[in-house]
Design a protein around this motif. Structure first.
Motif, short mmCIF file in Angstrom:
data_model
loop_
_atom_site.label_atom_id
_atom_site.label_comp_id
_atom_site.label_asym_id
_atom_site.label_seq_id
_atom_site.Cartn_x
_atom_site.Cartn_y
_atom_site.Cartn_z
N ALA A 169 27.90 -11.69 34.23
CA ALA A 169 27.08 -10.50 34.40
C ALA A 169 25.60 -10.86 34.47
O ALA A 169 24.80 -10.15 35.09
CB ALA A 169 27.32 -9.52 33.25
N SER A 170 25.23 -11.99 33.85
CA SER A 170 23.83 -12.41 33.85
C SER A 170 23.35 -12.73 35.26
O SER A 170 22.13 -12.73 35.52
CB SER A 170 23.64 -13.63 32.96
N ALA A 171 24.28 -13.01 36.20
CA ALA A 171 23.88 -13.26 37.59
C ALA A 171 23.25 -12.01 38.20
O ALA A 171 22.36 -12.11 39.05
CB ALA A 171 25.09 -13.70 38.40
N ASN A 175 19.72 -11.99 37.02
CA ASN A 175 18.92 -12.98 37.74
C ASN A 175 18.52 -12.49 39.13
O ASN A 175 17.40 -12.73 39.58
CB ASN A 175 19.71 -14.29 37.86
N PHE A 176 19.43 -11.80 39.80
CA PHE A 176 19.13 -11.24 41.11
C PHE A 176 18.10 -10.11 40.99
O PHE A 176 17.15 -10.03 41.76
CB PHE A 176 20.41 -10.72 41.76
N TRP A 177 18.30 -9.24 39.99
CA TRP A 177 17.38 -8.14 39.73
C TRP A 177 15.98 -8.66 39.41
O TRP A 177 14.97 -8.09 39.82
CB TRP A 177 17.93 -7.30 38.58
N PHE A 178 15.91 -9.79 38.69
CA PHE A 178 14.64 -10.33 38.25
C PHE A 178 13.75 -10.74 39.42
O PHE A 178 12.51 -10.69 39.31
CB PHE A 178 14.86 -11.54 37.34
N LEU A 179 14.33 -11.11 40.54
CA LEU A 179 13.54 -11.46 41.71
C LEU A 179 12.71 -10.26 42.17
O LEU A 179 11.52 -10.39 42.48
CB LEU A 179 14.45 -11.94 42.85
N PHE A 180 13.31 -9.08 42.22
CA PHE A 180 12.60 -7.87 42.60
C PHE A 180 11.62 -7.45 41.50
O PHE A 180 10.50 -7.02 41.78
CB PHE A 180 13.59 -6.73 42.88
N TYR A 181 12.06 -7.60 40.26
CA TYR A 181 11.21 -7.27 39.11
C TYR A 181 9.94 -8.12 39.12
O TYR A 181 8.83 -7.62 38.86
CB TYR A 181 12.01 -7.51 37.83
N LEU A 182 10.07 -9.38 39.47
CA LEU A 182 8.95 -10.31 39.47
C LEU A 182 7.86 -9.88 40.45
O LEU A 182 6.67 -9.91 40.13
CB LEU A 182 9.45 -11.71 39.81
N PHE A 183 8.27 -9.44 41.64
CA PHE A 183 7.31 -9.17 42.70
C PHE A 183 6.89 -7.70 42.78
O PHE A 183 5.80 -7.39 43.28
CB PHE A 183 7.88 -9.60 44.05
N LEU A 184 7.72 -6.78 42.31
CA LEU A 184 7.43 -5.36 42.50
C LEU A 184 6.97 -4.64 41.24
O LEU A 184 6.59 -3.48 41.31
CB LEU A 184 8.68 -4.65 43.06
N SER A 185 7.01 -5.31 40.10
CA SER A 185 6.64 -4.65 38.85
C SER A 185 5.15 -4.70 38.56
O SER A 185 4.67 -4.01 37.67
CB SER A 185 7.40 -5.30 37.68
N GLY A 186 4.42 -5.55 39.28
CA GLY A 186 3.00 -5.74 38.99
C GLY A 186 2.73 -7.01 38.21
O GLY A 186 1.59 -7.26 37.83
N MET A 187 3.77 -7.82 37.98
CA MET A 187 3.57 -9.05 37.22
C MET A 187 2.90 -10.12 38.07
O MET A 187 2.07 -10.88 37.58
CB MET A 187 4.89 -9.57 36.67
N ILE A 188 3.23 -10.20 39.34
CA ILE A 188 2.63 -11.18 40.24
C ILE A 188 1.27 -10.72 40.74
O ILE A 188 0.33 -11.51 40.86
CB ILE A 188 3.55 -11.47 41.43
N ALA A 189 1.15 -9.43 41.02
CA ALA A 189 -0.10 -8.87 41.53
C ALA A 189 -0.14 -7.39 41.22
O ALA A 189 0.90 -6.72 41.20
CB ALA A 189 -0.21 -9.09 43.05
N PRO A 190 -1.33 -6.84 40.96
CA PRO A 190 -1.44 -5.38 40.74
C PRO A 190 -0.98 -4.62 41.97
O PRO A 190 -1.18 -5.08 43.11
CB PRO A 190 -2.94 -5.17 40.49
N LEU A 191 -0.37 -3.48 41.77
CA LEU A 191 0.08 -2.69 42.91
C LEU A 191 -1.09 -2.23 43.77
O LEU A 191 -0.90 -1.92 44.95
CB LEU A 191 0.88 -1.48 42.43
N ASP A 192 -2.30 -2.21 43.22
CA ASP A 192 -3.47 -1.79 43.98
C ASP A 192 -3.77 -2.71 45.15
O ASP A 192 -4.45 -2.30 46.10
CB ASP A 192 -4.70 -1.72 43.07
N VAL A 193 -3.30 -3.96 45.11
CA VAL A 193 -3.57 -4.88 46.22
C VAL A 193 -2.45 -4.86 47.25
O VAL A 193 -2.55 -5.53 48.27
CB VAL A 193 -3.78 -6.33 45.70
N PHE A 194 -1.38 -4.09 47.00
CA PHE A 194 -0.30 -3.95 47.95
C PHE A 194 -0.74 -3.04 49.10
O PHE A 194 -1.56 -2.14 48.89
CB PHE A 194 0.95 -3.35 47.30
#
Length: 262
Positions: free
Chosen positions: A173-175, A178-197
């Motif tokens: 189930a952890s897979a 891991n797949f969800w985390f890819l989207f979480y990483l880029f779309l949650s604001g952790m990589i960049a603020p949503l203001d720069v999107f």
């Protein structure tokens, strides 16, 4: 009510005591969430030569807030639940007059109580090294941030615990996490603020649960413009949606559970 509070206090005390036994490991866990600090350096340098609508100090404060939100909302329930189901250890929990989820909730809250002092120590060290980024949020911003942070933790926990219940049907189930985390990483604001999107991307992302896990509470703390009503209602809506799905999967999953390995 007294029995309820006594049970809750006992669970929290036990798991807090368990967590503080591993102080060195706890420090490593805190440091493992330092990705926002690394990205802070990248974006503050980029802001000096680009036009992002945010100054280098704004980026520094934002990613410091992201670091704090990450410390408040880190969740690992899926690996514990997966192990319990696969190894049959869930059987003992099912014999107790308490839903097993509360053991995981208490574990996370106990760890949070042990983690926070180290987190604030690192934040204090950051301000000593980068004093120009120091700021004092207003009382209203702090209260709203705490509310948004608590809701973000609940949402993150409910989402991951829902994924964890797929362990009744699959050994990995952890897979899914891991797949969800890819989207979480880029779309949650952790990589960049949503203001720069780009505006079109930001509009779509706001209809997903990702921004309310990091960007929304972090933006509140640093004073970036956010739609408070939409943010809180969206967070509550996603929590309720995953709660309904979670309870349905739990009931269906128990029918599949055989206790193998117990």
């Amino acid at each position: 009510m007294k029995r309820l509070f006594r049970t809750a206090w006992t669970l929290l005390s036990v798991y807090y005591a368990y967590m503080v036994e591993y102080r060195a490991e706890l420090i490593l866990w805190v440091l493992s969430g330092s990705l926002p600090i690394i990205l802070m350096g990248v974006w503050t340098q980029a802001a000096q030569g680009g036009n992002f609508g945010l100054t280098p100090v704004d980026f520094a404060r934002y990613f410091l807030a992201v670091f704090l939100v990450r410390q408040l909302t880190v969740v690992w329930a899926i690996w514990d639940v997966e192990k319990e189901v696969i190894e049959g250890k869930l059987s003992n929990r099912l014999l107790q007059p308490l839903d097993p989820v509360w053991h995981h909730v208490a574990s996370h809250l106990g760890e949070r109580g042990a983690r926070i002092p180290f987190t604030f120590l690192l934040i204090g060290l950051f301000f000593l090294l980068y004093p120009q980024a120091f700021w004092l949020p207003s009382l209203g911003e702090i209260c709203l941030f705490l509310l948004a942070g608590v809701l973000a933790f609940i949402l993150r926990f409910v989402i991951q615990y829902t994924f964890a219940l797929f362990a009744f049907w699959t050994e990995r189930a952890s897979a899914i996490e891991n797949f969800w985390f890819l989207f979480y990483l880029f779309l949650s604001g952790m990589i960049a603020p949503l203001d720069v999107f780009p505006e079109s991307v930001r509009t779509v992302v706001l209809f997903t649960p990702f921004p309310y896990l990091i960007d929304f509470p972090a933006s509140i703390l640093v004073g970036l413009p956010v739609n408070m009503t939409r943010g809180f209602l969206a967070t509550l809506g996603w929590i309720l949606l995953f709660l309904v799905l979670n309870r349905w999967l739990w009931r269906q999953g128990l029918k599949q559970y055989s206790g193998m390995g117990a």
